[in-house]
Enzyme design. Structure first.
Site: not given
Ligand code: SAH
Length: 388
Positions: A134, A147, A154, A158, A378
């Site tokens: 995306e 962005c 990933c 996190c 985010c």
């Protein structure tokens, strides 16, 4: 790709299946029962993502004039051409020959979602292997910021981020990274607008795919391409210290953002496992070195997790911690993801946090993420996707 019809080949071997099983070129497969099946897959070199000099080399290797490299780069990166047939300043026969011997990959636009107030558009792109990523285009005043994703998934894990939950699927190529920019520009150009800024803050950790990211950011600079200057390109990292040093060695003075998110190693270890490898002080030293290298302020991103890192004391500790580095602090109230381990702080908590940082003489902004309504905020990228 061309399939030479064999007893079963035509039935099952779609291109994406072949890619998934690792077949990328002409291959002969012997089946004990059916005999020999010849499969020929597209072996033309992929040119999107090559720097102009690399493109010139590929052209001259194949018997084309080197200077065509710049023209083709302008068509691909500037005008967003997806095939040689659009490149009208090349002769028809050259276009045909180039089309036969070179490939221009394009991300396929699988879906587009727009926030109701027009402030954000989320593009869902499908790549040739069927994977999806995306990109989010944000409008604010005269700014048009894209962005951009650097990886499918990933590896950093996190705890508060949706992309982290996917694990790493693969790195994107430089072509797949620059094509997000090319396509967003095409979208904007059709409305007489243009892209002004790029943030490498989509899916993935850019510094773990630095070769491709760095080629793509150089392509973003091209004055006959997207023409986005280094001051308008931000690379954001979760804190990969060797990557920051490599970014300095690469010499391109892009802006650096660092997702700090905590004021102590204990808490940062808990929410960002990468901190166990490169704790806060080592990270800040690398930031200081980067700041000296590019002469501009570092941005420290700080995700506010309700009740965990959002008190006035945390705000004071944050200011004390980063004070030694010329910087801006960007506070991001946590955006919900499916896994509801965290809470978004309320407005008055956000206010007191920000006021405290301001009282400590630091520059601070709050990022009210665009597009949370379309899960484009985010940390929300990809949670709604299914079959990746
Ligand atoms: N891996 C890079 C690039 C991703 S940027 C990095 O970590 O910097 C994504 C930004 O969104 C980071 O600053 C991250 O801390 C923040 N973020 C992640 N999940 C979030 C969430 N659920 N809500 C708000 N911000 C989040």
């Amino acid at each position: 790709m061309r399939l030479v019809p064999g007893p079963i080949a035509a039935g099952w071997a779609t291109e994406s299946v072949l890619h998934r099983v690792g077949i990328h070129q002409s291959t002969e497969i012997r089946f004990p029962v059916y005999g020999r099946i010849a499969i020929s897959v597209d072996t033309r070199p992929e040119i999107k993502g090559l720097l102009p000099a690399e493109l010139e080399d590929v052209l001259s290797d194949r018997g084309f004039e080197r200077y065509r490299g710049r023209q083709i780069a302008q068509w691909m990166y500037g005008y967003g051409s997806t095939s040689f047939s659009e490149m009208t300043n090349l002769s028809k026969s050259a276009r045909e020959r180039q089309g036969e011997s070179l490939n221009i990959m394009s991300l396929e636009r699988a879906a587009t979602e727009e926030a109701s107030d027009g402030s954000a558009i989320k593009f869902l792109f499908q790549m040739t292997d069927g994977r999806r990523i995306e990109s989010v285009l944000m409008r604010e005043g005269k700014r048009r910021t894209l962005c951009v994703s650097s990886q499918v998934g990933c590896p950093l894990d996190c705890t508060f981020c949706a992309t982290g939950k996917m694990g790493l699927v693969r790195n994107l190529t430089s072509g797949e990274i620059i094509d997000q920019v090319v396509q967003a520009r095409r979208h904007l150009n059709a409305k007489d607008e243009d892209l002004t800024n790029v943030v490498m803050m989509g899916m993935g950790e850019p510094l773990l795919n630095l070769d491709a990211v760095s080629k793509a950011t150089q392509l973003m600079n091209l004055d006959y391409g997207p023409a986005i200057s280094n001051r308008r390109i931000t690379v954001s990292t979760a804190g990969h210290v060797p990557g920051i040093h490599r970014l300095i060695e690469a010499g391109q003075k892009v802006m650096l953002a660092v997702s700090l998110n905590a004021t102590t190693d204990d808490f940062r270890d808990e929410i960002m496992p990468i901190n166990k490898k490169w704790p806060i002080e080592a990270l800040l030293d690398a930031c200081a070195a980067y700041q000296i290298f590019n002469g501009r302020r570092i941005t420290f991103e700080y995700v506010l997790l309700g009740g965990l890192n959002d008190s006035v004391d945390h705000a004071r500790a944050l200011a004390r911690l980063v004070r030694r580095i010329p910087c801006k602090i960007n506070v991001i109230p946590w955006n919900p993801i499916d896994d509801e381990d965290y809470e978004r702080p309320n407005e008055s908590t956000i206010r007191s946090f920000v006021d405290t940082v301001v009282d400590a003489q630091m520059t601070v902004t709050v990022r009210y993420s665009k597009g949370t309504e379309i899960t484009a905020g985010c940390g929300q990228l990809y949670q709604k996707m299914v079959d990746n």
